[in-house]
Design a protein around this motif. Sequence first.
Motif, PDB file in Angstrom:
ATOM      1  N   THR A 200       0.841  -1.192   0.000  1.00 33.38           N
ATOM      2  CA  THR A 200       0.000   0.000   0.000  1.00 33.38           C
ATOM      3  C   THR A 200       0.878   1.245   0.000  1.00 33.38           C
ATOM      4  N   VAL A 201       0.260   2.362  -0.321  1.00 33.24           N
ATOM      5  CA  VAL A 201       0.993   3.630  -0.333  1.00 33.24           C
ATOM      6  C   VAL A 201       1.555   3.938   1.048  1.00 33.24           C
ATOM      7  N   SER A 202       0.748   3.727   2.080  1.00 37.41           N
ATOM      8  CA  SER A 202       1.185   4.040   3.434  1.00 37.41           C
ATOM      9  C   SER A 202       2.334   3.146   3.895  1.00 37.41           C
ATOM     10  N   ARG A 203       2.434   1.950   3.328  1.00 38.75           N
ATOM     11  CA  ARG A 203       3.464   1.025   3.761  1.00 38.75           C
ATOM     12  C   ARG A 203       4.742   1.139   2.941  1.00 38.75           C
ATOM     13  N   LEU A 204       4.643   1.757   1.781  1.00 34.49           N
ATOM     14  CA  LEU A 204       5.773   1.791   0.870  1.00 34.49           C
ATOM     15  C   LEU A 204       6.983   2.488   1.474  1.00 34.49           C
ATOM     16  N   ASP A 205       6.767   3.591   2.179  1.00 32.04           N
ATOM     17  CA  ASP A 205       7.884   4.351   2.735  1.00 32.04           C
ATOM     18  C   ASP A 205       8.696   3.508   3.704  1.00 32.04           C
ATOM     19  N   SER A 206       8.024   2.801   4.602  1.00 35.31           N
ATOM     20  CA  SER A 206       8.751   1.973   5.567  1.00 35.31           C
ATOM     21  C   SER A 206       9.445   0.805   4.890  1.00 35.31           C
ATOM     22  N   LEU A 207       8.857   0.301   3.807  1.00 35.37           N
ATOM     23  CA  LEU A 207       9.470  -0.812   3.097  1.00 35.37           C
ATOM     24  C   LEU A 207      10.749  -0.364   2.390  1.00 35.37           C
ATOM     25  N   VAL A 208      10.709   0.801   1.732  1.00 32.92           N
ATOM     26  CA  VAL A 208      11.899   1.321   1.063  1.00 32.92           C
ATOM     27  C   VAL A 208      12.990   1.620   2.091  1.00 32.92           C
ATOM     28  N   GLN A 209      12.582   2.144   3.238  1.00 37.40           N
ATOM     29  CA  GLN A 209      13.553   2.399   4.302  1.00 37.40           C
ATOM     30  C   GLN A 209      14.190   1.098   4.780  1.00 37.40           C
ATOM     31  N   ARG A 210      13.406   0.055   4.837  1.00 35.37           N
ATOM     32  CA  ARG A 210      13.931  -1.240   5.275  1.00 35.37           C
ATOM     33  C   ARG A 210      14.942  -1.785   4.276  1.00 35.37           C
ATOM     34  N   VAL A 211      14.678  -1.584   2.985  1.00 35.37           N
ATOM     35  CA  VAL A 211      15.635  -2.006   1.960  1.00 35.37           C
ATOM     36  C   VAL A 211      16.957  -1.270   2.149  1.00 35.37           C
ATOM     37  N   ASP A 212      16.886   0.037   2.408  1.00 37.25           N
ATOM     38  CA  ASP A 212      18.101   0.822   2.630  1.00 37.25           C
ATOM     39  C   ASP A 212      18.844   0.337   3.873  1.00 37.25           C
ATOM     40  N   THR A 213      18.096   0.039   4.933  1.00 35.91           N
ATOM     41  CA  THR A 213      18.707  -0.407   6.188  1.00 35.91           C
ATOM     42  C   THR A 213      19.401  -1.753   6.014  1.00 35.91           C
ATOM     43  N   GLU A 214      18.770  -2.658   5.276  1.00 37.86           N
ATOM     44  CA  GLU A 214      19.338  -3.989   5.059  1.00 37.86           C
ATOM     45  C   GLU A 214      20.530  -3.949   4.108  1.00 37.86           C
ATOM     46  N   GLY A 215      20.656  -2.856   3.345  1.00 40.17           N
ATOM     47  CA  GLY A 215      21.787  -2.712   2.442  1.00 40.17           C
ATOM     48  C   GLY A 215      21.722  -3.562   1.196  1.00 40.17           C
ATOM     49  N   GLY A 216      20.528  -3.961   0.817  1.00 37.65           N
ATOM     50  CA  GLY A 216      20.390  -4.767  -0.388  1.00 37.65           C
ATOM     51  C   GLY A 216      18.982  -5.320  -0.493  1.00 37.65           C
ATOM     52  N   LEU A 217      18.750  -6.048  -1.576  1.00 37.33           N
ATOM     53  CA  LEU A 217      17.410  -6.557  -1.857  1.00 37.33           C
ATOM     54  C   LEU A 217      17.514  -7.819  -2.694  1.00 37.33           C
ATOM     55  N   THR A 218      16.773  -8.841  -2.307  1.00 40.57           N
ATOM     56  CA  THR A 218      16.657 -10.059  -3.091  1.00 40.57           C
ATOM     57  C   THR A 218      15.177 -10.379  -3.253  1.00 40.57           C
ATOM     58  N   VAL A 219      14.727 -10.464  -4.506  1.00 43.61           N
ATOM     59  CA  VAL A 219      13.319 -10.733  -4.788  1.00 43.61           C
ATOM     60  C   VAL A 219      13.214 -12.017  -5.598  1.00 43.61           C
ATOM     61  N   VAL A 220      12.320 -12.906  -5.168  1.00 48.07           N
ATOM     62  CA  VAL A 220      12.140 -14.196  -5.827  1.00 48.07           C
ATOM     63  C   VAL A 220      10.763 -14.231  -6.478  1.00 48.07           C
ATOM     64  N   PHE A 221      10.720 -14.644  -7.749  1.00 51.96           N
ATOM     65  CA  PHE A 221       9.470 -14.724  -8.502  1.00 51.96           C
ATOM     66  C   PHE A 221       9.176 -16.168  -8.872  1.00 51.96           C
ATOM     67  N   GLY A 222       7.896 -16.445  -9.135  1.00 46.49           N
ATOM     68  CA  GLY A 222       7.476 -17.768  -9.556  1.00 46.49           C
ATOM     69  C   GLY A 222       7.337 -17.842 -11.063  1.00 46.49           C
ATOM     70  N   ALA A 223       6.626 -18.879 -11.519  1.00 47.39           N
ATOM     71  CA  ALA A 223       6.450 -19.133 -12.947  1.00 47.39           C
ATOM     72  C   ALA A 223       4.967 -19.047 -13.291  1.00 47.39           C
ATOM     73  N   PRO A 224       4.623 -18.981 -14.577  1.00 47.60           N
ATOM     74  CA  PRO A 224       3.205 -18.943 -14.979  1.00 47.60           C
ATOM     75  C   PRO A 224       2.438 -20.152 -14.453  1.00 47.60           C
ATOM     76  N   ASP A 225       1.308 -19.891 -13.819  1.00 48.46           N
ATOM     77  CA  ASP A 225       0.457 -20.941 -13.249  1.00 48.46           C
ATOM     78  C   ASP A 225       1.196 -21.831 -12.258  1.00 48.46           C
ATOM     79  N   ARG A 226       2.306 -21.360 -11.786  1.00 52.86           N
ATOM     80  CA  ARG A 226       3.068 -22.126 -10.789  1.00 52.86           C
ATOM     81  C   ARG A 226       3.783 -21.116  -9.892  1.00 52.86           C
ATOM     82  N   GLY A 227       3.023 -20.624  -8.920  1.00 53.25           N
ATOM     83  CA  GLY A 227       3.549 -19.594  -8.051  1.00 53.25           C
ATOM     84  C   GLY A 227       4.501 -20.151  -7.002  1.00 53.25           C
ATOM     85  N   LEU A 228       4.982 -19.278  -6.147  1.00 46.51           N
ATOM     86  CA  LEU A 228       5.954 -19.701  -5.140  1.00 46.51           C
ATOM     87  C   LEU A 228       5.412 -20.747  -4.170  1.00 46.51           C
TER      88      LEU A 228
END
Length: 291
Positions: A200-228
């Motif tokens: 959500t918009v209200s949560r985005l700021d804290s999430l971006v701050q958390r990415v900065d605090t952690e010093g990096g970002l790893t995002v994992v995606f699934g496949a078509p019709d086969r999610g995580l």
Amino acid sequence: MTRTVLVPSSLVREAEDKREATRKLGYVARAAAVFRVDRLVVYPDSGGEDGRYGGGFVATVLAYAATPPYLRKEAWDVRDELEHVGVLPPLRVGSQTGSGSKGSGSLRQGIVTEVGPDGRVRVNCGLQHPVSLPVPPSMASPSEGARVTIRVSSRRPLRAKLVDEPLPGFTVEREAVETALQRSDAGLRIAASRHGEELTVSRLDSLVQRVDTEGGLTVVFGAPDRGLPEIFGGGPNEETVSTVETSDESDGNEPLARFDLWLNTVPRQGSDVVRTEEAMFATLAPLNLER
């Protein structure tokens, strides 16, 4: 800050043919380039592969797409996986210049074509001719065929030097999810899934701050019709990688979560299935914002 994206080896499992599979991978490469991903990792999903376009095909096409056009002929032989690479969109990875790249000039990727006995190497970096450059004392001498980074400060006359800096653009690797998430530079570990918490918009700021605090970002995606959840055998707070060793404080069976957060970046989606390349744009765009 290191940005890592993981996609499954089953990424193009629904492609009708090799041409369509290649085109889809081109969109994935575009998303990685647009949002300055450092590492694009293909993780194994043997349960979702259809036998035609598995992890080897996916990694090869993505690695070709990540190679600058001026080096592709030098770096790649004729391969069956690359039959339809003409449909790949250009990435046009921007050169890092000025103070933002630790010095003046632009960074280019090069391939070492010859290693000399005098501490110099010949490098093909897409200029008119290969250039002979000294290896800086702080760098180990690269081997023939190695990818290196060149800083070009002038073309007429040519002024260039070998620098010990990351290659421009992103690298493509094959690695298990567990290994990628245990890296010291993994940062905030996110599972992109419709089963996650809605962004959500209200949560985005804290999430971006958390990415900065952690010093990096790893995002994992699934496949078509086969999610995580299907790939990992469990949804949020259910997936495990190992068990805690028995100690006075543990019963020895406590599951360890792979991810710090399951995140749904396409709330109220209007399509039954959001394609992986679409999910990459939807997820990386807000996480790329600055506070």
